[in-house]
Every structure is written in structure tokens, then in C-alpha cells.
Write a protein that holds these residues in place. Structure first.
Motif, PDB file in Angstrom:
ATOM      1  N   LEU A  62      11.801   0.194 -12.120  1.00  0.00           N
ATOM      2  CA  LEU A  62      10.842   0.233 -13.482  1.00  0.00           C
ATOM      3  C   LEU A  62       8.871   0.413 -13.560  1.00  0.00           C
ATOM      4  N   PHE A  63       8.763   0.123 -12.137  1.00  0.00           N
ATOM      5  CA  PHE A  63       7.279   1.131 -11.436  1.00  0.00           C
ATOM      6  C   PHE A  63       7.102   2.142 -11.763  1.00  0.00           C
ATOM      7  N   ALA A  64       8.470   3.122 -10.761  1.00  0.00           N
ATOM      8  CA  ALA A  64       8.601   4.512 -10.920  1.00  0.00           C
ATOM      9  C   ALA A  64       8.372   5.181 -12.828  1.00  0.00           C
ATOM     10  N   ALA A  65       9.209   4.157 -13.309  1.00  0.00           N
ATOM     11  CA  ALA A  65       9.394   4.362 -14.530  1.00  0.00           C
ATOM     12  C   ALA A  65       8.245   4.368 -15.702  1.00  0.00           C
ATOM     13  N   ILE A  77       5.469   4.603 -14.009  1.00  0.00           N
ATOM     14  CA  ILE A  77       4.205   5.744 -13.981  1.00  0.00           C
ATOM     15  C   ILE A  77       4.641   6.773 -13.964  1.00  0.00           C
ATOM     16  N   ILE A  78       5.793   7.318 -14.159  1.00  0.00           N
ATOM     17  CA  ILE A  78       5.773   8.987 -15.084  1.00  0.00           C
ATOM     18  C   ILE A  78       5.561   8.646 -16.147  1.00  0.00           C
ATOM     19  N   VAL A  79       5.986   7.681 -17.425  1.00  0.00           N
ATOM     20  CA  VAL A  79       5.490   7.743 -18.648  1.00  0.00           C
ATOM     21  C   VAL A  79       3.892   7.480 -18.844  1.00  0.00           C
ATOM     22  N   ASP A  80       3.293   6.678 -18.360  1.00  0.00           N
ATOM     23  CA  ASP A  80       1.962   6.822 -18.062  1.00  0.00           C
ATOM     24  C   ASP A  80       1.324   7.997 -17.595  1.00  0.00           C
ATOM     25  N   ASN A  81       1.969   8.767 -16.586  1.00  0.00           N
ATOM     26  CA  ASN A  81       1.258  10.588 -16.363  1.00  0.00           C
ATOM     27  C   ASN A  81       1.319  10.872 -17.283  1.00  0.00           C
ATOM     28  N   PHE A  82       2.594  11.183 -17.822  1.00  0.00           N
ATOM     29  CA  PHE A  82       2.961  11.761 -19.318  1.00  0.00           C
ATOM     30  C   PHE A  82       2.135  11.814 -20.732  1.00  0.00           C
ATOM     31  N   THR A  83       1.939  10.038 -20.785  1.00  0.00           N
ATOM     32  CA  THR A  83       0.567  10.157 -21.252  1.00  0.00           C
ATOM     33  C   THR A  83      -0.768  10.712 -21.932  1.00  0.00           C
ATOM     34  N   ASN A  96       1.207  -1.501  -0.251  1.00  0.00           N
ATOM     35  CA  ASN A  96      -0.310   0.246   0.175  1.00  0.00           C
ATOM     36  C   ASN A  96       0.669   1.254   0.050  1.00  0.00           C
ATOM     37  N   GLU A  97       1.983   1.172   0.844  1.00  0.00           N
ATOM     38  CA  GLU A  97       2.591   2.248   0.584  1.00  0.00           C
ATOM     39  C   GLU A  97       3.227   2.380  -0.345  1.00  0.00           C
ATOM     40  N   GLN A  98       3.633   1.344  -1.357  1.00  0.00           N
ATOM     41  CA  GLN A  98       4.699   2.265  -2.355  1.00  0.00           C
ATOM     42  C   GLN A  98       3.761   1.973  -3.478  1.00  0.00           C
ATOM     43  N   ILE A  99       2.215   1.583  -2.933  1.00  0.00           N
ATOM     44  CA  ILE A  99       1.409   2.371  -4.155  1.00  0.00           C
ATOM     45  C   ILE A  99       0.794   3.922  -4.128  1.00  0.00           C
ATOM     46  N   GLY A 100       0.885   3.849  -2.631  1.00  0.00           N
ATOM     47  CA  GLY A 100       0.786   5.083  -2.627  1.00  0.00           C
ATOM     48  C   GLY A 100       2.436   6.265  -2.863  1.00  0.00           C
ATOM     49  N   GLU A 101       3.258   5.707  -2.503  1.00  0.00           N
ATOM     50  CA  GLU A 101       4.314   6.638  -2.962  1.00  0.00           C
ATOM     51  C   GLU A 101       4.378   7.361  -4.345  1.00  0.00           C
ATOM     52  N   THR A 152       2.113   6.147  -7.206  1.00  0.00           N
ATOM     53  CA  THR A 152       0.903   6.518  -8.304  1.00  0.00           C
ATOM     54  C   THR A 152       0.161   7.467  -8.099  1.00  0.00           C
ATOM     55  N   LYS A 153       1.001   7.715  -6.295  1.00  0.00           N
ATOM     56  CA  LYS A 153      -0.006   9.085  -5.673  1.00  0.00           C
ATOM     57  C   LYS A 153       0.703  10.163  -6.039  1.00  0.00           C
ATOM     58  N   MET A 154       1.655   9.924  -5.188  1.00  0.00           N
ATOM     59  CA  MET A 154       2.708  11.027  -5.495  1.00  0.00           C
ATOM     60  C   MET A 154       3.496  11.699  -6.199  1.00  0.00           C
ATOM     61  N   LEU A 155       4.647  10.752  -6.496  1.00  0.00           N
ATOM     62  CA  LEU A 155       5.437  10.627  -8.266  1.00  0.00           C
ATOM     63  C   LEU A 155       4.050  11.143  -9.303  1.00  0.00           C
TER      64      LEU A 155
END
Length: 469
Positions: A362-365, A367-373, A301-306, A308-311
Motif C-alpha cells: 500500500l505504501f508503494a502504491a 507513492i506511485i499515485v502521489d508522484n504521478f499526480t 529509514n530504509e523503507q522511507i528511502g527505498e 519515497t526516494k528511489m521508487l
């Protein structure tokens, strides 16, 4: 060249964009209440993918809010009407949602709800999932109604000749939406294990109260909508011999949709509606199952929050502002094409996670690409819908267009969980399918680009003519 880009961003000094941002926060917040937060809670309670997917069918309300949008456009609320046509409806819906959030704090998806003051016998209890589903449905109805008023609020803020401010206004609406969605979602997931999901929703009630205070301080837009609608009523009375009430019904219920078809022609109107419906289906299927996927693949849950939500929020804000500038410089239709292609391709990164497992970088990358698009395509999409909206019926017509965009996002995406189950939990194949779902709308956009540009030009001319009368 640099000075032109500076001029493009200078528009953000307009204080009306701050109001659009605040309203965007109010629009995005309910989605975390009955979306990712609820998916995380239900997954923790052990519900199946199919059950979680179909629970999300309550979002179908957003696909049909155009049916009562004419009332939001024209009915003045008693007492609250002093806030203005747009703000009064927004404030009312927020108050309803606040009450529903407080009710959720008493819920237990895996057990039963004990109504305050009810007998302590089994007969006095309501099954937990039934209660949560009912309350979530009421939040969805209030939120969908709020969106009608918020979208109209944004459109009404700017003069018809301020076309250069439409992409920035769309950008601030998107940034606000993701702020209202991501930041509370981050707080929810990083604290869920410590305070429990009931405690999370108690905190969400405080956020809703704060949004209600914001609504009291933003400025109600000034426009000629009422005067134009009154002129139409007089015309109906003289031309068709209708009484005052009958002419009010005709202008309120019939005219918004007749105006859209009359302005564009039936064939072009149907083409527009078909494109809007198909554009975000793939993203919708991915979004509905994303939290379930993260949990099954092994993220906490903490990783998902950090991530998908914050980053995700930081990436969305940055890329939304960049996307709005690109749309101003190169046009909305090109922005839609670029954003749609990128949005489809980004889904493949989720397939890569499914194959490689819970790797944080890979999760961080991803999320960044997905939120950019997502940010890029959403800014173009919102600006495109705004450009097709007549000012006399901004709430009704935008609700009609947005509802079709939400139909795939809400109704059809309810089958996303059963699709994963039918694929025997093959997440990689699921994400590949969501990529392919975007292709038909991109082909349609390319083939019909001239007609879509003409439709935008006709709407601008129509609004300018009405505004000058």
C-alpha cells in the motif's frame, strides 16, 4: 496518431533540455538538505511534530525571493561574471551552500555545537538546534537566490516562438528537481542508521561539489534581455528626466512588476496571483509532515528511502515525461485542471495508510499515485508560470509568480505539525483536510479559464514584439 506522439517526444533531442535538467538537479538538492533529511534527523532526535513543522518555516525565504530577484536579473558579479549573468549567480549560491553543509557535519541537534578552535568550556558552545536553524536558514537563502537564476536560465534558453518546447523544458526542470531531491534523499535514508546523520551530510557536501562542476560546463543562454533593458533606461531618462542611476533603479526594481500589471490589467493580475497562491497548499501541508507520518506509522529509514526516494523518483521521471506530452497535446490549463483533481484525490491514499498501518504494498502504491499526480500537476504549473513571464525580466517576474506558489508551500505549511497535534494525532482527518484545501483553486481555475488563456496569449504577443524590436 502514433506519429504525432512520436513527434511530441522528439523534442527531447535538444541539448538545451539537458542543461535545464542539470540546473533542475541543483534546484532540488537543497530541499533534501533542509527538508526530508532534516525532518528525519530531528524526528530521530525526538523533536515534536509541532517543532519539526515550525522548523520548516525557514522555507518561507522562498516565498519572498522576488524581493531581491531584480538584483539577480541585473547585477553583474565581479570575477564570477565571466560565467554569464545566470551561471555566475548559480555558482556563487552553490559555493555558499557547500560551506554551510560542511558546517552541518559538525552539528548535534540534541546537544551543542563546538566551534573549531573555540574554548572547550560551556561558554564556547552554541545550542545545537540554534546552530542548525541558523545554518539551514542560510542554505534556504542561498537556495532561493539560486532558484531565481535557475528559473531565468530555463526561460532564457528558448526563443519566444518555441512555445512547443515550454512543456518539455518544464518537464526536464521537474525531472531534474526530483532527481536532485530524491536520489540524494535515498542515499541519505538508507545509510543514516549506519553512518549517522553527520556522515550523511558529509556525503551531501560531495554532491554539492559535483553540482558546482556541472554548472561550469553548461552553456549560458543567449538573449536580448540586456539590450531591451538598456533601451528602457534610455526611455526613462528621456521621458522623466531621470539620471543614469535613477533610471537603472526604475528599470531594475519598478519596471518588472509594473510590466506584469500593465500587460494583464490589475484585476487579472490579482486573479492570477490568487490562483497561484492557492493551487498547492494542500500538497504543501502533506509534504511537510510526510516523513514524520511515515516514521510514526511504523516505516523504517530504509523503507522511507527505498519507497519515497528511489521508487518515487522513477515514478516521477516517467510520469513527468508523459505529463509534458499531454500538456503539449491538450494545453496547459486542461493539464492544470486534471493534475489538480488527481493531486487532491491522491491525498486520500495517505489517509488509507493511516487506517491500515505500515503495509508495504500500500505504501508503494501510494507513492506511485502521489508522484504521478505531483509530476503531472507540477509540469503544467511550471509551464503555466513560464507562459506568463516577460522575457525582459524573466528572473524577476518568474520569481514573483513562483514565490506566491511557494508561500503556501513554505510559510503556511509551517502550521502542519500543530494542525496534526490539534487533531490529537488523527492522521486520517489531516489528509482529508489537505484534500479539501485544493478545491477552491480548481473552482477558480474553471471559472476564470478564459481570462487565464487571454493572459498567456498577451504575454506571448508582448514577448514577440519586444524580441523583434
Amino acid at each position: 496518431m502514433i506519429s504525432k506522439w512520436i513527434d511530441t517526444f522528439r523534442v527531447y533531442k535538444d541539448k538545451r533540455l539537458l542543461w535545464v535538467f542539470l540546473m533542475g538537479c541543483s534546484s532540488g538538492f537543497p530541499w533534501v538538505l533542509i527538508g526530508s533529511n532534516m525532518s528525519g534527523w530531528l524526528k530521530d532526535e525526538g523533536l515534536s511534530r509541532t517543532a519539526i513543522g515550525f522548523f520548516g518555516s525557514i522555507f518561507a525565504v522562498y516565498a519572498f525571493n522576488f524581493l531581491w530577484a531584480p538584483l539577480v536579473d541585473r547585477v553583474r558579479l565581479p570575477l564570477l561574471g565571466r560565467l554569464g549573468q545566470r551561471r555566475s549567480w548559480i555558482f556563487l549560491c552553490q559555493g555558499i551552500m557547500l560551506i554551510m553543509i560542511l558546517a552541518i557535519t559538525q552539528a548535534d541537534p540534541g546537544g551543542a555545537y563546538q566551534a573549531m578552535g573555540a574554548p572547550t568550556t560551556e561558554a564556547g558552545k552554541i545550542p545545537g538546534m540554534m546552530f542548525i536553524s541558523l545554518v539551514a536558514l542560510l542554505i534556504a537563502i542561498a537556495s532561493a537566490t539560486q532558484d531565481i537564476a535557475i528559473d531565468a536560465f530555463r526561460i532564457d534558453q528558448f526563443n519566444v516562438n518555441e512555445t512547443e518546447k515550454m512543456p518539455p523544458a518544464s518537464a526536464m526542470a521537474v525531472v531534474g528537481w526530483w532527481t536532485g531531491y530524491s536520489l540524494p534523499g535515498y542515499l541519505a535514508f538508507v545509510n543514516a542508521d549506519a553512518i549517522g546523520w553527520n556522515g550523511v551530510y558529509a556525503a551531501m557536501a560531495l554532491i554539492m561539489a559535483l553540482l558546482m562542476i556541472f554548472t561550469l560546463f553548461v552553456g549560458e543562454p543567449e538573449d536580448r534581455r540586456s539590450a531591451i533593458q538598456n533601451d528602457m533606461e534610455n526611455s526613462y531618462q528621456k521621458r522623466y528626466g531621470l539620471g543614469r542611476f535613477a533610471s537603472w533603479i526604475a528599470v531594475t526594481v519598478v519596471e518588472p512588476f509594473a510590466d506584469f500589471i500593465r500587460r494583464n490589467g490589475l484585476s487579472v493580475a490579482i486573479t492570477l496571483l490568487a490562483f497561484i497562491f492557492m493551487f498547492k497548499i494542500g500538497e504543501a501541508f502533506l509534504g511537510r509532515m510526510s516523513v514524520v507520518f511515515y516514521k510514526e506509522i511504523g516505516f523504517t529509514n530504509e523503507q522511507i528511502g527505498e519507497y519515497t526516494k528511489m521508487l518515487g523518483w522513477v515514478a516521477t521521471v516517467f510520469f513527468t515525461l508523459i505529463g509534458s506530452a499531454i500538456n503539449v497535446r491538450f494545453g496547459v490549463l486542461k493539464g492544470l485542471m486534471i493534475g489538480g483533481i488527481a493531486m487532491a484525490a491522491s491525498n486520500l491514499m495517505f489517509a488509507l495508510i493511516a487506517e491500515m498501518g505500515p503495509i508495504e504494498w500500500l505504501f508503494a502504491a501510494t507513492i506511485i499515485v502521489d508522484n504521478f499526480t505531483t509530476a503531472f500537476s507540477t509540469v503544467a504549473f511550471v509551464a503555466f508560470l513560464t507562459a506568463l513571464t516577460g522575457r525582459a525580466f524573466s528572473a524577476s517576474q518568474y520569481a514573483l509568480l513562483a514565490s506566491l506558489g511557494n508561500l503556501g508551500r513554505t510559510t503556511l505549511a509551517g502550521f502542519s505539525g500543530s494542525m496534526v497535534d490539534s487533531l490529537a494525532g488523527n492522521w486520517s482527518l489531516f489528509f482529508i483536510i489537505t484534500t479539501l484545501m485544493v478545491i477552491p483553486s480548481l473552482v477558480m481555475l474553471w471559472l476564470l479559464r478564459d481570462k487565464l488563456e487571454a493572459a498567456q496569449a498577451k504575454t506571448l504577443e508582448h514577448n514577440q514584439r519586444q524580441d523583434s524590436q
